[in-house]
Design a protein around this motif. Sequence first.
Motif, PDB file in Angstrom:
ATOM      1  N   GLU A 126       0.079  19.290   5.586  1.00 51.36           N
ATOM      2  CA  GLU A 126      -0.572  19.155   4.334  1.00 51.36           C
ATOM      3  C   GLU A 126      -1.718  18.464   4.782  1.00 51.36           C
ATOM      4  O   GLU A 126      -2.603  18.056   4.170  1.00 51.36           O
ATOM      5  CB  GLU A 126       0.216  18.239   3.178  1.00 51.36           C
ATOM      6  N   GLY A 127      -1.995  17.857   6.228  1.00 44.36           N
ATOM      7  CA  GLY A 127      -3.122  16.949   6.642  1.00 44.36           C
ATOM      8  C   GLY A 127      -3.166  15.702   5.883  1.00 44.36           C
ATOM      9  O   GLY A 127      -4.234  14.974   5.875  1.00 44.36           O
ATOM     10  N   ARG A 128      -2.104  15.117   5.476  1.00 46.42           N
ATOM     11  CA  ARG A 128      -1.948  13.734   5.245  1.00 46.42           C
ATOM     12  C   ARG A 128      -2.108  12.766   6.425  1.00 46.42           C
ATOM     13  O   ARG A 128      -2.082  13.148   7.328  1.00 46.42           O
ATOM     14  CB  ARG A 128      -0.511  13.238   4.511  1.00 46.42           C
ATOM     15  N   LYS A 129      -3.027  11.515   5.819  1.00 41.21           N
ATOM     16  CA  LYS A 129      -3.261  10.766   7.022  1.00 41.21           C
ATOM     17  C   LYS A 129      -2.311   9.273   6.823  1.00 41.21           C
ATOM     18  O   LYS A 129      -2.206   8.875   5.600  1.00 41.21           O
ATOM     19  CB  LYS A 129      -4.731  10.182   6.835  1.00 41.21           C
ATOM     20  N   VAL A 130      -2.005   8.639   7.863  1.00 43.27           N
ATOM     21  CA  VAL A 130      -1.243   7.450   8.009  1.00 43.27           C
ATOM     22  C   VAL A 130      -1.860   6.292   7.105  1.00 43.27           C
ATOM     23  O   VAL A 130      -1.472   5.844   6.295  1.00 43.27           O
ATOM     24  CB  VAL A 130      -0.890   7.149   9.271  1.00 43.27           C
ATOM     25  N   GLU A 131      -3.147   6.167   7.074  1.00 42.04           N
ATOM     26  CA  GLU A 131      -3.785   5.116   6.611  1.00 42.04           C
ATOM     27  C   GLU A 131      -3.800   5.496   5.112  1.00 42.04           C
ATOM     28  O   GLU A 131      -3.803   4.459   4.375  1.00 42.04           O
ATOM     29  CB  GLU A 131      -5.336   5.092   6.980  1.00 42.04           C
ATOM     30  N   ASP A 132      -3.770   6.572   4.783  1.00 44.68           N
ATOM     31  CA  ASP A 132      -3.853   6.758   3.041  1.00 44.68           C
ATOM     32  C   ASP A 132      -2.428   6.379   2.585  1.00 44.68           C
ATOM     33  O   ASP A 132      -2.206   5.921   1.561  1.00 44.68           O
ATOM     34  CB  ASP A 132      -4.029   8.323   2.548  1.00 44.68           C
ATOM     35  N   LEU A 133      -1.669   6.796   3.540  1.00 42.19           N
ATOM     36  CA  LEU A 133       0.042   6.331   3.071  1.00 42.19           C
ATOM     37  C   LEU A 133       0.063   4.897   2.985  1.00 42.19           C
ATOM     38  O   LEU A 133       0.858   4.487   2.089  1.00 42.19           O
ATOM     39  CB  LEU A 133       1.144   6.828   3.878  1.00 42.19           C
ATOM     40  N   VAL A 134      -0.448   4.205   3.763  1.00 46.34           N
ATOM     41  CA  VAL A 134      -0.196   2.593   4.087  1.00 46.34           C
ATOM     42  C   VAL A 134      -0.946   2.075   2.585  1.00 46.34           C
ATOM     43  O   VAL A 134      -0.664   1.297   1.965  1.00 46.34           O
ATOM     44  CB  VAL A 134      -0.912   2.204   5.268  1.00 46.34           C
ATOM     45  N   ALA A 135      -2.173   2.839   2.276  1.00 45.66           N
ATOM     46  CA  ALA A 135      -3.026   2.120   1.207  1.00 45.66           C
ATOM     47  C   ALA A 135      -1.946   2.489  -0.112  1.00 45.66           C
ATOM     48  O   ALA A 135      -2.076   1.566  -1.149  1.00 45.66           O
ATOM     49  CB  ALA A 135      -4.103   2.849   0.880  1.00 45.66           C
ATOM     50  N   GLN A 136      -1.363   3.645   0.002  1.00 42.95           N
ATOM     51  CA  GLN A 136      -0.349   3.875  -1.199  1.00 42.95           C
ATOM     52  C   GLN A 136       0.883   2.833  -1.171  1.00 42.95           C
ATOM     53  O   GLN A 136       1.034   2.568  -2.345  1.00 42.95           O
ATOM     54  CB  GLN A 136       0.074   5.391  -0.874  1.00 42.95           C
ATOM     55  N   LEU A 137       1.375   2.721  -0.154  1.00 45.96           N
ATOM     56  CA  LEU A 137       2.314   1.702  -0.179  1.00 45.96           C
ATOM     57  C   LEU A 137       1.890   0.177  -0.452  1.00 45.96           C
ATOM     58  O   LEU A 137       2.604  -0.518  -1.486  1.00 45.96           O
ATOM     59  CB  LEU A 137       3.042   1.668   1.110  1.00 45.96           C
ATOM     60  N   ILE A 138       0.678   0.067  -0.238  1.00 47.41           N
ATOM     61  CA  ILE A 138       0.253  -1.504  -0.487  1.00 47.41           C
ATOM     62  C   ILE A 138      -0.127  -1.594  -1.907  1.00 47.41           C
ATOM     63  O   ILE A 138       0.400  -2.449  -2.767  1.00 47.41           O
ATOM     64  CB  ILE A 138      -1.020  -1.718   0.031  1.00 47.41           C
ATOM     65  N   GLU A 139      -0.469  -0.267  -2.596  1.00 48.75           N
ATOM     66  CA  GLU A 139      -0.659  -0.411  -4.236  1.00 48.75           C
ATOM     67  C   GLU A 139       0.644  -0.436  -4.749  1.00 48.75           C
ATOM     68  O   GLU A 139       0.550  -0.889  -6.003  1.00 48.75           O
ATOM     69  CB  GLU A 139      -1.357   0.651  -4.521  1.00 48.75           C
ATOM     70  N   GLN A 140       1.691   0.260  -4.270  1.00 45.74           N
ATOM     71  CA  GLN A 140       2.984   0.355  -4.843  1.00 45.74           C
ATOM     72  C   GLN A 140       3.996  -0.793  -4.793  1.00 45.74           C
ATOM     73  O   GLN A 140       4.891  -1.021  -5.762  1.00 45.74           O
ATOM     74  CB  GLN A 140       3.684   1.728  -4.498  1.00 45.74           C
TER      75      GLN A 140
ATOM     76  N   VAL B   1       8.002  -8.091   4.139  1.00 44.33           N
ATOM     77  CA  VAL B   1       9.462  -7.218   4.516  1.00 44.33           C
ATOM     78  C   VAL B   1       9.642  -6.183   3.484  1.00 44.33           C
ATOM     79  O   VAL B   1       9.861  -4.868   3.769  1.00 44.33           O
ATOM     80  CB  VAL B   1      10.666  -8.057   4.382  1.00 44.33           C
ATOM     81  N   ALA B   2       9.162  -6.361   2.144  1.00 41.45           N
ATOM     82  CA  ALA B   2       9.221  -5.191   1.158  1.00 41.45           C
ATOM     83  C   ALA B   2       8.330  -4.075   1.736  1.00 41.45           C
ATOM     84  O   ALA B   2       8.591  -2.874   1.361  1.00 41.45           O
ATOM     85  CB  ALA B   2       8.953  -5.763  -0.095  1.00 41.45           C
ATOM     86  N   LEU B   3       6.996  -4.501   2.068  1.00 41.15           N
ATOM     87  CA  LEU B   3       6.145  -3.679   2.675  1.00 41.15           C
ATOM     88  C   LEU B   3       6.561  -2.829   3.716  1.00 41.15           C
ATOM     89  O   LEU B   3       6.569  -1.365   3.842  1.00 41.15           O
ATOM     90  CB  LEU B   3       4.804  -4.267   2.883  1.00 41.15           C
ATOM     91  N   ILE B   4       6.983  -3.577   4.649  1.00 40.12           N
ATOM     92  CA  ILE B   4       7.727  -2.689   5.975  1.00 40.12           C
ATOM     93  C   ILE B   4       8.722  -1.819   5.492  1.00 40.12           C
ATOM     94  O   ILE B   4       9.166  -0.774   5.908  1.00 40.12           O
ATOM     95  CB  ILE B   4       8.065  -3.755   6.972  1.00 40.12           C
ATOM     96  N   ARG B   5       9.618  -2.397   4.669  1.00 38.50           N
ATOM     97  CA  ARG B   5      10.708  -1.470   4.410  1.00 38.50           C
ATOM     98  C   ARG B   5      10.516  -0.281   3.450  1.00 38.50           C
ATOM     99  O   ARG B   5      11.337   0.726   3.527  1.00 38.50           O
ATOM    100  CB  ARG B   5      11.763  -2.382   3.526  1.00 38.50           C
ATOM    101  N   ALA B   6       9.385  -0.361   2.732  1.00 37.48           N
ATOM    102  CA  ALA B   6       8.987   0.868   2.211  1.00 37.48           C
ATOM    103  C   ALA B   6       8.636   1.874   3.016  1.00 37.48           C
ATOM    104  O   ALA B   6       8.619   2.986   2.382  1.00 37.48           O
ATOM    105  CB  ALA B   6       7.789   0.220   1.209  1.00 37.48           C
ATOM    106  N   THR B   7       8.127   1.497   4.159  1.00 41.17           N
ATOM    107  CA  THR B   7       7.675   2.712   5.340  1.00 41.17           C
ATOM    108  C   THR B   7       8.914   3.583   5.733  1.00 41.17           C
ATOM    109  O   THR B   7       8.926   4.731   6.094  1.00 41.17           O
ATOM    110  CB  THR B   7       7.080   2.111   6.360  1.00 41.17           C
TER     111      THR B   7
END
Length: 325
Positions: free
Chosen positions: A306-320, A240-246
């Motif tokens: 800026e050319g950001r990728k969704v995959e990179d944002l998900v990896a960032q959220l997993i790390e945080q 839930v925390a991971l999903i809500r972080a999005t």
Amino acid sequence: MSTTPMTFTLEQTADLASAIRAEVAKAVVGMDEAVDHLLIGLIAQGHVLLEGPPGTAKTFLAQCFARASGLDFGRIQFTPDLLPGDILGSNLFNFQTSSFTLTRGPIFCELLLADEINRTPPKTQAALLEAMQERKVTLDGEAHPLSPNFMVVATQNPIESQGVYPLPEAQLDRFAFKLLVPYPSPEEEAKIVARFGARSGAPKADDYGIAMVAGAEAITAAQEAAKTVTLSDEIVGYTVALIRATRDHADIASGASPRAAVLLANAARARASLEGRNYVVPDDVKALATATLRHRLLLSPAAEIEGRKVEDLVAQLIEQTEAPR
């Protein structure tokens, strides 16, 4: 005479998954991650969207997977002139009996390959919504159930932009996973050419000796076994925390829905069962987060520029997001 339903232990479920992987590997080179996600989707009763350039064996993968799994396979080639009735079927009047007879469409199968799903208009795309969500089809007010194992494997080509109709967010949300099918590595491509170059015509699963190692009864037993996997409160909280972080990230304009959290948790349980474990660990959630979220998150205009990728944002959220220990 009543028959006792087949039952599986988690070890038998893991063995079944290994057998299916081995059969698919007889014909399909590489694509191990895609096969694993198809297995998880099958056990978790979810649908899978494959996106990749033409000629990367998306259709062949689905055919081989259906053959090894023992599932009744159906295919629909989506085109701009395809109508909902071409998918669902219709009631046709029989003049001999003076009554209407149901003519079932190709959707009445267990594994449906929706090939190039984004080539058909939204009206026809929407014909799949009820089937994907409720596993039934309504024709002239009468509901017709589909197989409990009904699974949609859809493909789409990301390169072309003419003559395509992008799937709306509501329909994308029905897919448990979106997998990107890239070009093979040089070593894999050499194996592909060596394996298929000596043959003429389109490859067929039968040509490579793929055996049916499962079946509807075995798949159902594996699905029931997966339901015994423990989903602890800590894993629920982490999911839930991971999903809500999005929903709170500055680069994400629209985050994931509660359905995404449910699908991610179910998929994590399925992944654990395919490894013979009776409990979910944080790595199960992390391993499936990208495939579960990449088609559910909309980037903000600034992030797109800026050319950001969704995959990179998900990896960032997993790390945080702090995972339970």
